[in-house]
Scaffold this motif. Sequence first.
Motif, PDB file in Angstrom:
ATOM      1  N   SER C 316       9.142  86.685   8.583  1.00 37.44           N
ATOM      2  CA  SER C 316      10.091  87.128   7.576  1.00 37.44           C
ATOM      3  C   SER C 316      10.464  85.978   6.662  1.00 37.44           C
ATOM      4  O   SER C 316       9.984  84.848   6.827  1.00 37.44           O
ATOM      5  N   TYR C 317      11.375  86.288   5.735  1.00 36.83           N
ATOM      6  CA  TYR C 317      11.660  85.301   4.699  1.00 36.83           C
ATOM      7  C   TYR C 317      12.820  84.387   5.068  1.00 36.83           C
ATOM      8  O   TYR C 317      13.872  84.421   4.448  1.00 36.83           O
ATOM      9  N   LEU C 318      12.641  83.592   6.099  1.00 36.12           N
ATOM     10  CA  LEU C 318      13.593  82.539   6.401  1.00 36.12           C
ATOM     11  C   LEU C 318      12.806  81.453   7.134  1.00 36.12           C
ATOM     12  O   LEU C 318      12.001  81.758   8.015  1.00 36.12           O
ATOM     13  N   PRO C 319      13.021  80.193   6.765  1.00 39.86           N
ATOM     14  CA  PRO C 319      12.221  79.136   7.390  1.00 39.86           C
ATOM     15  C   PRO C 319      12.547  78.979   8.877  1.00 39.86           C
ATOM     16  O   PRO C 319      13.677  79.242   9.307  1.00 39.86           O
ATOM     17  N   SER C 320      11.569  78.539   9.633  1.00 41.73           N
ATOM     18  CA  SER C 320      11.745  78.406  11.073  1.00 41.73           C
ATOM     19  C   SER C 320      12.817  77.381  11.425  1.00 41.73           C
ATOM     20  O   SER C 320      13.357  77.392  12.519  1.00 41.73           O
ATOM     21  N   SER C 321      13.155  76.510  10.467  1.00 43.96           N
ATOM     22  CA  SER C 321      14.158  75.490  10.773  1.00 43.96           C
ATOM     23  C   SER C 321      15.582  75.992  10.550  1.00 43.96           C
ATOM     24  O   SER C 321      16.535  75.325  10.935  1.00 43.96           O
ATOM     25  N   ALA C 322      15.731  77.166   9.925  1.00 42.70           N
ATOM     26  CA  ALA C 322      17.078  77.651   9.603  1.00 42.70           C
ATOM     27  C   ALA C 322      17.815  78.104  10.870  1.00 42.70           C
ATOM     28  O   ALA C 322      17.204  78.564  11.825  1.00 42.70           O
ATOM     29  N   ALA C 323      19.137  77.958  10.829  1.00 38.66           N
ATOM     30  CA  ALA C 323      19.949  78.282  12.001  1.00 38.66           C
ATOM     31  C   ALA C 323      19.889  79.769  12.322  1.00 38.66           C
ATOM     32  O   ALA C 323      19.891  80.164  13.495  1.00 38.66           O
ATOM     33  N   GLU C 324      19.825  80.625  11.295  1.00 37.06           N
ATOM     34  CA  GLU C 324      19.865  82.073  11.515  1.00 37.06           C
ATOM     35  C   GLU C 324      18.481  82.648  11.801  1.00 37.06           C
ATOM     36  O   GLU C 324      18.322  83.858  11.947  1.00 37.06           O
ATOM     37  N   TYR C 325      17.485  81.784  11.879  1.00 41.61           N
ATOM     38  CA  TYR C 325      16.106  82.254  12.029  1.00 41.61           C
ATOM     39  C   TYR C 325      15.883  83.048  13.311  1.00 41.61           C
ATOM     40  O   TYR C 325      16.349  82.675  14.376  1.00 41.61           O
ATOM     41  N   ILE C 326      15.212  84.193  13.197  1.00 41.63           N
ATOM     42  CA  ILE C 326      14.737  84.896  14.392  1.00 41.63           C
ATOM     43  C   ILE C 326      13.236  85.116  14.252  1.00 41.63           C
ATOM     44  O   ILE C 326      12.715  85.245  13.137  1.00 41.63           O
ATOM     45  N   ASP C 327      12.557  85.141  15.381  1.00 38.79           N
ATOM     46  CA  ASP C 327      11.098  85.302  15.344  1.00 38.79           C
ATOM     47  C   ASP C 327      10.747  86.769  15.119  1.00 38.79           C
ATOM     48  O   ASP C 327      11.014  87.621  15.956  1.00 38.79           O
ATOM     49  N   THR C 328      10.166  87.072  13.967  1.00 41.75           N
ATOM     50  CA  THR C 328       9.797  88.463  13.655  1.00 41.75           C
ATOM     51  C   THR C 328       8.287  88.616  13.554  1.00 41.75           C
ATOM     52  O   THR C 328       7.782  89.550  12.955  1.00 41.75           O
ATOM     53  N   ASN C 329       7.584  87.676  14.177  1.00 43.41           N
ATOM     54  CA  ASN C 329       6.126  87.717  14.063  1.00 43.41           C
ATOM     55  C   ASN C 329       5.496  88.962  14.698  1.00 43.41           C
ATOM     56  O   ASN C 329       4.376  89.338  14.354  1.00 43.41           O
ATOM     57  N   ASP C 330       6.233  89.586  15.639  1.00 44.64           N
ATOM     58  CA  ASP C 330       5.648  90.737  16.324  1.00 44.64           C
ATOM     59  C   ASP C 330       5.863  92.051  15.581  1.00 44.64           C
ATOM     60  O   ASP C 330       5.314  93.081  15.966  1.00 44.64           O
ATOM     61  N   VAL C 331       6.642  92.020  14.522  1.00 45.32           N
ATOM     62  CA  VAL C 331       6.929  93.261  13.814  1.00 45.32           C
ATOM     63  C   VAL C 331       5.680  93.807  13.129  1.00 45.32           C
ATOM     64  O   VAL C 331       5.369  94.994  13.173  1.00 45.32           O
ATOM     65  N   MET C 332       4.958  92.929  12.490  1.00 39.54           N
ATOM     66  CA  MET C 332       3.753  93.365  11.768  1.00 39.54           C
ATOM     67  C   MET C 332       2.612  92.419  12.131  1.00 39.54           C
ATOM     68  O   MET C 332       2.151  91.641  11.306  1.00 39.54           O
ATOM     69  N   PRO C 333       2.143  92.481  13.388  1.00 37.26           N
ATOM     70  CA  PRO C 333       1.133  91.512  13.842  1.00 37.26           C
ATOM     71  C   PRO C 333      -0.240  91.772  13.210  1.00 37.26           C
ATOM     72  O   PRO C 333      -0.461  92.839  12.639  1.00 37.26           O
ATOM     73  N   TYR C 334      -1.119  90.785  13.365  1.00 37.36           N
ATOM     74  CA  TYR C 334      -2.476  90.924  12.833  1.00 37.36           C
ATOM     75  C   TYR C 334      -3.212  92.014  13.598  1.00 37.36           C
ATOM     76  O   TYR C 334      -3.347  91.940  14.829  1.00 37.36           O
ATOM     77  N   ASP C 335      -3.616  93.087  12.930  1.00 38.78           N
ATOM     78  CA  ASP C 335      -4.281  94.207  13.586  1.00 38.78           C
ATOM     79  C   ASP C 335      -5.123  94.932  12.535  1.00 38.78           C
ATOM     80  O   ASP C 335      -4.608  95.748  11.759  1.00 38.78           O
TER      81      ASP C 335
END
Lengths: 325, 318, 506
Positions: C316-335
Motif C-alpha cells: 500500500s501507499y505508506l513507506p515501510s519505515s512509517a510508524a503507521e505502516y501495516i503489511d498489506t502485501n497479502d491483499v493482492m499477491p502475485y498470482d
Amino acid sequence: MDSANLVSIRNLTVLSGQRVLIKNLDLDIREGELIGVAGESGSGKTMFILAMLNVLPEGVKITSDRFELFGKDCRTLSSSEWRSLVGSHIGFVPQNTMFYLHPMMKIKKQIIDSFVSHKKGTKEQGLARAAELLRRVGFDDPERVLNSYGWELSGGMRQRVNIAMALMNNPEILIADEPTTALDAAIQRQILDLFKDINENEGVTILMVSHDLGMLHAYSNMNMVMYAGRMVEFGPSEDIFNAPAHPYTKALLDVIPTLSRTADDRLVEIPGFVPDSGREVESCIFADRCPYAEDICRQPVSMTHIAAHHLCLCAKPLTGGDRNE
Amino acid sequence: MLNYCIKRIYSAVIVVIVVSIITFLMLSMVSGNAAILALGTDATPEQLAALEHEMGLDLPWYLQYFNWVKGLVRLDFGSSMLYGTDVLTLIIQRLPVTLSLALFSMLMSLTVSFILGTISAVRKGGIVDIICRSIMQLGTTIPGFWLSIIFIIYIALRSPVFPISGFVSPSESFEGYLASIFLPSLVLAIAETGSMLRAVRTSMLQSLNQDYIIMAKVQGLPRWKIYIKYGLRGALAAPLNVAGLKFARLLGGTTIVESVFSLPGLGRLVLVAVEQRDIFLLQGTAMFITASVVLISLAVDIITALMNPRMRLEGEQS
Amino acid sequence: MKKRILTGIIALLLLLPLTGCGSKPTTDPGSSFVIPTDKTVLNVASMVDPEGLDPQKTSATSTYEVTTNIFESLVTYDENWNVQPRLAKDWTVAEDCMSITFKLRDDVKFHNGRQMTAEDVKFSIERLHEDDSPKKKYYKNIVDCVIEDDFTITFKTETPDPVLLTSFAYPWSVVVPKECVDTLKTNPVGTGCFKFVEWTPQQDLKLTANEDYYDGAPRIANVHFQIVPDATTAMVGIMDGSFDLVEVSGYSVDPIKDNKGVSIYSKGVNAVAVLGMNLDNEYLKNEKVRQAMASAIDKDEIINATSDGFGDKVGSYLPSSAAEYIDTNDVMPYDLEKAKTLLAEAGYPDGFSIGLTLPKDYATYTNIGQVIADQLEKINVHCKIEMVEWAEWMQNVYTDKKYDMTVMANTGRLSAYDFISRFNSASGDYISFKTGEADEILAKLKTELDETERVKLVQEFQMLIAEKVPVVPIESQLRLYAMNASLKGFAVYPTETTDYKYLYFE
C-alpha cells in the motif's frame, strides 16, 4: 670506357616489377659535351635521368654491368652515398618548374641547403654565391628573388632560379629534363642560350632531355635518341641531324617541330604509339611502326657503329639514299 | 591577406548570429517549463505564472531572443537558476579546466602523432607503420569512459602521484595541477590520436610525393633535412588544421572524462544545465561554446593561411 | 628553435609521471585502506551539486543535504520518528489544533554573530509564503503569527491541523537571518553547527565547525563535499580512502561490502515507488483491470532486478519505515491465474494496449517500468513505453495528467496524512483517487485529534489502497551509504537528510 668519361654505363636495365622500362642501355658521357636526349613521351628519357640521379619511384629497380659516375662505381655505394655524390657533382634542372621549389620556404632558405650540406661553404658564403648566380642567370635584383617564394615568380623566373640552384655546387654535369616546357618562345631561347653559355664558357657538361629535336639541333653537340626504353641512336649532331641512321630518328626529323611549337609531347605524325609493354624483346622494338621493316628486323638486333662516335640500334641502318627520301 | 581575413571574419559573424538564433529557438522549444523545474512538484499554478513572468518566459519568443541578445552584447549571459550565480562567471570558472584538458590532450596527441606519423610515412610498411595503423584502428574505438575507469583503477589508485578525482588549480600547486589533468588528458589524447595520426601520415605521404622532395634528394641533402625540413614542413598545414578543429570540439566534448575524473569543466556545466533545464545556463554555455568553436576555426583558417604563404596570395586574388 | 620546443614537450611528457605531489592521502599499495588517526575532516562524495544553498527556495534534496548542516529548524525528527527540540526548546499545541506556541532557545547565534530571536522565526516561516517558495501551498493554512516575547512565538492556522508540528521540522522550515536572504543562494548563513566556507560549483563545497555553536562544537572539524558525478570513481574513492561517505546504489554494494575499511548503512526511504495510473483512462477506471495488473506484477522480481534486492516490498501507499505502516502485501499477491481471470471478468480476456510514460533521467523508475511492462505482457497487456525528459514528465504527467501509466516515487512527508493526502479527489495530484472512499477517510483524519484513532484511520486507508489499487504500490527502496568504517553516528532521518552534528571518527 676510359676514366676521362664522367658517366659510364653498360647494359642498364630498369624494371618496374616485371615490366621493362629501359633495356640494355650503354652510355658514356665525356667532359664538355652538350648531349641532347630525344624521344617521344614514354621513351624512357626521364626514367633514365631518374636512374642516374638515384631518385627512381618506389618499386622501380635497376640492374647494370657498369654504373660509374665520376669514376665511382655506384653499384657499390649506399643509396645516400650515391645521392651525396650526385648532390655535390650534378646539378638538376627539372621539367615542371612549379613544385620543385618548396612552396612554404623562401628561396634563400632552400637554395643554399645543398651548398651548406656538402660543406662547400658557410651559409653566408652560400647566400653570396646564390646572389651571384642569380645575377648570372639574368636577375637584376637577386636579393628580392632570394626573399620570394617560388610561387611568387613567373615560370621563366622560376626556371632560372632552378638553374641557379643547380649551379650552386659548381657541378660537373648539369642534367636538365625538358627545361623549357611550358615556357614561351622568347624565354625558351634565353634559357637555352644560358645553357649553351654555361657549357661553352664554364665547361660544364650538359645532358638535356627534350622531345624537341629542332631545339636540340640548334644547341647540342652530341645526341641520343631513345625509343621504348632503348637508346636507338647516338652520335654527333651533324651525323644525327644530317644523316640519321635509324628510321625512328628519321621519322622524328620529318615531323620536326619549330621552336614556336607549343608543348605537345607526342608526335602524332608517326603512326602508332610507343609500346608500353613487351619491351623485353630482343628484336627491334620499332619494327611494328617502321616503314622499312623487313623479316630481318624480327631477329635479335645489336648496336652497330656507323662512324667513330655514331651508334645505331638497327638491323638495316639507313644509307644516304634512304635518308634523302 | 587582409581581404581574406575580413571575408572570413564576416562569415564567422554571420555564423555566430545564425547559431545564436538556432540555439535560442531550439532551447526555448525544448519541452519542460523552466519555472516548474525551479519550483518543483509542489508549486501552485499561480506561483508558476508569477515566476514565468519574472523570468520573462511569458513574452513572445522574438522579444525573449532580443532581450537575450541585448544581454549577450553587454556580456551579460544572465544568471543560473541552479547556482544563483552569473552564467559568465560559471563559464569562466570552468574554462581553465576544459582549456587545460583540450590543450594538454592536443599537445600529447600532436607530439605522438607527428613523431609516429612521420616515421610511419617515411618507412611505409615498416614496424612503426604497422603499429601506427593499429593505433589508428584502435584509438577511436576505445570508449573514453572505460579507459578513464581503467586509468583510475590501475594507475590513479596505485600511484601516489595522480588523484582519482578533482581538479587542482595551478595557482594552488602546479605539480598538483599537472597531476590532476594528466590522466584525463591522456584519455582524450588517446581518443584523438587515431585520427590525428592518420592526418599526419596521409599528409606526410602526400608531401613526400611532391617534386620538392625529389629536388631535395637530388641535392644529396641528409635524410633528416629531407624529411623534416622539406617533408614535414609541407605536411604541417592539414594536421594542424585538424588539430585546431579538434581543439575547438574538445571545448564542448570533454564531458565524459570530466564526469569520470570529477573535473569541473565546461562539458559538465552543459550537462547539468541540460539535466536541470537551467535555461539561461544552457543558452549561455551553448552560445559560448558554439561561438568559441566558430572563433577557433576562424583562427585556425587564418593561421593556416599565414602558414601557407600561397594562400595569402590566393586569398587576395579571389 | 622548433626542435628545441619539441624536445621540451617530449621531456615534459616523460617526466610528468615522475614528478610527484598531489594532495592525495597516503595509501598503502598492498591493502587499499589506512585507518586514519585523529581524523577530523569528513570527505563526502556527492553525485550532484546542490541547487543553490537557500533551502527555502528550492525543492532539491541535494540542497537539503548540505543546508541541513548549516541551517536549523525549530524541531527535528530523529531516526525513530520521535520529535526532538532544536531551536525551540519547548512547544505546546492548542487543544483545537489551531495554534502552536514555541519557546525558543535564547543562546542561539547566527553565523554572522547576531542573536536569533522570535522575529527571525516569524520572518523565516513567512518567507515560505512567497511566490518563489516551492513549498508555499503547505503553509497556506498558517495564517497568523504572534510574537509573544523575544523568545516565544505562536503560529495560528485557519483550520485545525493535527500534525501542525511537523510543518516546523522540514529542511526548508529553517530559520534564516533577514539581513542575509538576498545572498543565501550562494552564501548561506544559518545557526547550525557547521558554517559555510566556500562552494565551487561542480567541484567542491566546504563547511567548517561552528565553534560558537550553542550545543558545543561538533567533533568533525571540517566537511569537504566533493562533486563526483561518476559512481565508479566514487566507489574507488571510498575504497582508497579519498572519501569517507558516499551514497551508493544496490549494484555497487557487492564489490565493496567485503572491504574491511568500508561499512554499509541502509535505511528504507520515506517514499513508495508506485505504478501510477490515470483513473480517467478507459481501462484503468475499471477496478478489476487494476486488480488484475496488481496481481500480475511480481514485486520481488522487480526489486531483485532493479535494486539488487535492496528494497522493501509494500502493498500500500505508506513507506515501510512509517510508524503507521501495516503489511498489506497479502491483499493482492502475485498470482498470474487470478490476474487473467480478473481481466476476463473486466471484459478484456484478450488484453489491450496502454501507454507507460517513464522519466528517462531516473534510471530506477525506468528500470522498474520496463520490468513491469514485461510482466504485464503475460496477461496480454501491452505497454507502449515512452521515455520523456524530466521536465516533460513534470509537465505532461504531474501537472497536466496527460498519461496512462507511469512509475514514480514521491518523497516523504513527516506525517502519514500529508503522505496519503495526494489521493484526495480534489488534490489535483496525478494519482488522485476519485471514487470518494479516500476522501472520506482523509476528511476524518483532518479533524480527528486522537492519536490512536488517527493510526487506525491511516491503517484503514492502507487497506483501501491495497484493495482498490488506485496505484500499484511496488516498494520502499533502501537508501544505501558506503562509509569509512571508523565513521560513527551516521543516520538518515525521516526528512531524508543526515545531520553531521553527531558524526565522529573512532
